[in-house]
Design an enzyme around this catalytic site. Sequence first.
Site, PDB file in Angstrom:
ATOM      1  N   LYS A   1      -5.597   5.179  11.112  1.00 55.23           N
ATOM      2  CA  LYS A   1      -4.427   4.113  10.758  1.00 55.23           C
ATOM      3  C   LYS A   1      -5.232   3.684   9.384  1.00 55.23           C
ATOM      4  CE  LYS A   1      -2.581  -0.233  12.167  1.00 55.23           C
ATOM      5  NZ  LYS A   1      -1.419  -0.618  12.072  1.00 55.23           N
TER       6      LYS A   1
ATOM      7  N   LYS B   1      -7.030  -2.539   6.131  1.00 56.28           N
ATOM      8  CA  LYS B   1      -8.034  -3.109   5.177  1.00 56.28           C
ATOM      9  C   LYS B   1      -9.139  -3.104   5.822  1.00 56.28           C
ATOM     10  CE  LYS B   1      -5.416  -6.600   3.652  1.00 56.28           C
ATOM     11  NZ  LYS B   1      -5.035  -7.702   2.933  1.00 56.28           N
TER      12      LYS B   1
ATOM     13  N   CYS C   1      -1.803  -5.591  22.240  1.00 52.10           N
ATOM     14  CA  CYS C   1      -1.074  -5.017  21.458  1.00 52.10           C
ATOM     15  C   CYS C   1      -1.462  -3.745  20.691  1.00 52.10           C
ATOM     16  CB  CYS C   1      -0.231  -6.003  20.377  1.00 52.10           C
ATOM     17  SG  CYS C   1       0.710  -5.180  18.941  1.00 52.10           S
TER      18      CYS C   1
ATOM     19  N   CYS D   1       3.192  -8.567  15.160  1.00 46.95           N
ATOM     20  CA  CYS D   1       4.655  -7.806  15.289  1.00 46.95           C
ATOM     21  C   CYS D   1       5.761  -9.055  14.892  1.00 46.95           C
ATOM     22  CB  CYS D   1       4.698  -7.351  16.584  1.00 46.95           C
ATOM     23  SG  CYS D   1       3.665  -5.845  16.928  1.00 46.95           S
TER      24      CYS D   1
ATOM     25  N   CYS E   1       2.948 -11.568  20.010  1.00 44.31           N
ATOM     26  CA  CYS E   1       2.056 -10.813  19.124  1.00 44.31           C
ATOM     27  C   CYS E   1       2.555 -11.363  17.544  1.00 44.31           C
ATOM     28  CB  CYS E   1       2.149  -9.410  18.997  1.00 44.31           C
ATOM     29  SG  CYS E   1       1.252  -8.704  17.664  1.00 44.31           S
TER      30      CYS E   1
ATOM     31  N   HIS F   1       0.759  -1.258  -0.083  1.00 40.59           N
ATOM     32  CA  HIS F   1       0.066   0.042   0.164  1.00 40.59           C
ATOM     33  C   HIS F   1       1.103   1.083  -0.185  1.00 40.59           C
ATOM     34  CE1 HIS F   1       0.902   0.369   4.285  1.00 40.59           C
ATOM     35  NE2 HIS F   1       0.463  -0.781   4.507  1.00 40.59           N
TER      36      HIS F   1
ATOM     37  N   HIS G   1      -1.736  -3.742  16.572  1.00 40.76           N
ATOM     38  CA  HIS G   1      -2.435  -4.773  16.141  1.00 40.76           C
ATOM     39  C   HIS G   1      -3.715  -4.882  16.619  1.00 40.76           C
ATOM     40  CE1 HIS G   1       1.438  -5.580  14.339  1.00 40.76           C
ATOM     41  NE2 HIS G   1       0.605  -5.658  13.132  1.00 40.76           N
TER      42      HIS G   1
ATOM     43  N   HIS H   1       3.869   1.564   2.028  1.00 38.15           N
ATOM     44  CA  HIS H   1       5.208   0.888   1.757  1.00 38.15           C
ATOM     45  C   HIS H   1       5.750   1.616   0.665  1.00 38.15           C
ATOM     46  CE1 HIS H   1       2.382  -2.632   2.895  1.00 38.15           C
ATOM     47  NE2 HIS H   1       3.464  -2.746   3.931  1.00 38.15           N
TER      48      HIS H   1
HETATM   49  O1  ME8 Z   1       8.155  -4.676   9.402  1.00 41.77           O
HETATM   50  N1  ME8 Z   1       3.312   4.801   6.938  1.00 41.77           N
HETATM   51  O2  ME8 Z   1       7.631  -5.102   7.012  1.00 41.77           O
HETATM   52  P1  ME8 Z   1       6.132  -4.408   7.281  1.00 41.77           P
HETATM   53  C1  ME8 Z   1       4.573   5.081   6.525  1.00 41.77           C
HETATM   54  N2  ME8 Z   1       9.081  -7.175   7.436  1.00 41.77           N
HETATM   55  N3  ME8 Z   1       5.400   3.823   6.443  1.00 41.77           N
HETATM   56  C2  ME8 Z   1       4.670   2.846   6.337  1.00 41.77           C
HETATM   57  C3  ME8 Z   1       3.454   2.453   6.570  1.00 41.77           C
HETATM   58  C4  ME8 Z   1       2.616   3.635   6.640  1.00 41.77           C
HETATM   59  N4  ME8 Z   1       1.280   3.723   7.285  1.00 41.77           N
HETATM   60  N5  ME8 Z   1       2.958   1.199   6.443  1.00 41.77           N
HETATM   61  C5  ME8 Z   1       4.198   0.545   6.081  1.00 41.77           C
HETATM   62  C6  ME8 Z   1       8.221  -5.351   8.279  1.00 41.77           C
HETATM   63  N6  ME8 Z   1       5.138   1.591   6.079  1.00 41.77           N
HETATM   64  C7  ME8 Z   1       9.395  -6.103   8.294  1.00 41.77           C
HETATM   65  C8  ME8 Z   1      10.680  -5.484   8.124  1.00 41.77           C
HETATM   66  S1  ME8 Z   1      13.406  -5.326   7.485  1.00 41.77           S
HETATM   67  C9  ME8 Z   1      14.682  -6.452   7.935  1.00 41.77           C
HETATM   68  C10 ME8 Z   1      11.914  -6.278   8.033  1.00 41.77           C
HETATM   69  C11 ME8 Z   1       6.668   1.113   5.872  1.00 41.77           C
HETATM   70  O3  ME8 Z   1       5.710  -5.028   5.841  1.00 41.77           O
HETATM   71  C12 ME8 Z   1       7.614   1.489   6.631  1.00 41.77           C
HETATM   72  O4  ME8 Z   1       8.858   1.742   6.007  1.00 41.77           O
HETATM   73  O5  ME8 Z   1       5.366  -4.188   8.320  1.00 41.77           O
HETATM   74  C13 ME8 Z   1       7.820   0.525   7.897  1.00 41.77           C
HETATM   75  O6  ME8 Z   1       8.890   0.698   8.669  1.00 41.77           O
HETATM   76  C14 ME8 Z   1       7.660  -0.572   6.774  1.00 41.77           C
HETATM   77  O7  ME8 Z   1       6.728  -0.493   5.860  1.00 41.77           O
HETATM   78  C15 ME8 Z   1       6.873  -1.841   7.772  1.00 41.77           C
HETATM   79  O8  ME8 Z   1       6.662  -2.940   6.631  1.00 41.77           O
END
Ligand code: ME8
Length: 472
Positions: free
Chosen positions: A296, A299, A143, A129, A126, A18, A146, A21
């Site tokens: 936030k 979905k 949490c 997380c 959790c 989304h 979540h 990311h």
């Molecule tokens: O944490 N606003 O993956 P993840 C801004 N797999 N940035 C956002 C966001 C939002 N609402 N939502 C997601 C993980 N992000 C692990 C990481 S790394 C070795 C492993 C971005 O899919 C932001 O960069 O939950 C956040 O830190 C990341 O997506 C979390 O992605």
Amino acid sequence: MNKFYITTPIYYVNDKPHIGHAYTSVAADILARWHKSQGEEVFFLTGTDEHGAKVAQAAEKAGQSPKDFCDNRAQDFQDAWKLFNVKYDKFIRTTDAAHEAAIKRALQRMYERDFIYQGTYEGLYCTGCEQYKIADDLIDGKCPEHQVEPQLMKEESYFFKLSFFGRELAKRISNDELLIEPKERKSEVLNFIRSGLNDISISRKNVKWGIPLPFDKEHTTYVWVDALLNYLTGLGWDGDNEKELKFWPADAQLMAKDIVRVHSTIWPGLLLALNQGFKLPKRFFVHGFFTINGQKMSKSLGNVIWPEEMVAKFSADASRYLLAASTPFGHDGDISWEKLTEKYNADLANGLGNLVSRVFNIIEKNFDGKIKAKKDKIDIAAEMENFKLYQALEKIIAKIDWANKKIDETKLWELVKTNKGEAQKTLAELLGAIIAIGEALAPFMPETAGKILAAAKAEKIQKREGLFPRIK
Ligand code: ME8
């Protein structure tokens, strides 16, 4: 030649990509393009985090095998980055065979160096997380991230001696050897580390979807250990060959605030456990969270903005601009379709698009398409070096506003009739400004900048409409 190694987090494949990311990935792409334009040798790594309970559950829910599910979702992320014109050098997947082999070697190495030991873990986990929680982390027993109660788990597990590295990490973070920005995040991390780091459980017996521990096949590797090491395996690290890694250490690791603690503790802890002489990453930049209309993005609330919708409405370049220009990088930001549309119309349709079409039009009509531009430059180097994308764009927008105002104030469309010499001087300045704007915008809006620069530097300047049509 300077090198510049930049990373994004590798995203969990349980969710489709989304715009949260996209925010991190687009920002990394902008910075990578900027550093490339400065003559540096750049390596930009992104990818997907595919193991663990959360992904396995999502696959089951989708009625697919974990492998098929991950293949599909990894493709979704790659498609999204293509839509946004995000050009990474490597897309790492934690299910890549080379990554898995390197993780096993790394675990074996840490085990042999006595940084991994066997024990029993009892705690609240959790799955959202993929982390154990302590009472202080919870609000009303849930949490906060979540909104679910973590599950009590007790199991035999292997532990990583993270506690051993607490002092060392606090030292290296406080003296900025590992620079954490913005500085509020650095303080948060230091407080957390100084309150005492516990050893962490790094294996799971009841999770099958993971990399088996090389020294005990009944366990799989904790997903964060698997994931964090991607920043090395993405460079071709095989678990052993760090001396040959041309791009290491990382110059910039981007992430949002949700994962700064793990990145500041487990990640450098693993590096030191592998090899006390391992260089730590140089710099983390931690950005905020996007909310949609104050909520936030989720979905279940149905308020997610999907990449394909955003790009379909605004175009790739305008979407990149809107992501970077909506919030100072490092702060939380609230967006909505209304706000994005308003900003698009103000800055791009009425601002940049209008400027280019007015100036080119007058040049074509009155000077046979020929004006020699006066040299101009927008200096955004300091902003770009310091991840101040929003402030760099503010400087560019100020130049666009200045130029549009100049057209209005000089009544240029009349001036060309009453005083052609004066009009020519003004147009030379305006054309110079447009070229400077194109050059500064290049990392943010590569296609638009290319179009503007080609048209502005052409032998004969031609009218150009519709760079950014107004949108409702
Ligand atoms: O944490 N606003 O993956 P993840 C801004 N797999 N940035 C956002 C966001 C939002 N609402 N939502 C997601 C993980 N992000 C692990 C990481 S790394 C070795 C492993 C971005 O899919 C932001 O960069 O939950 C956040 O830190 C990341 O997506 C979390 O992605």
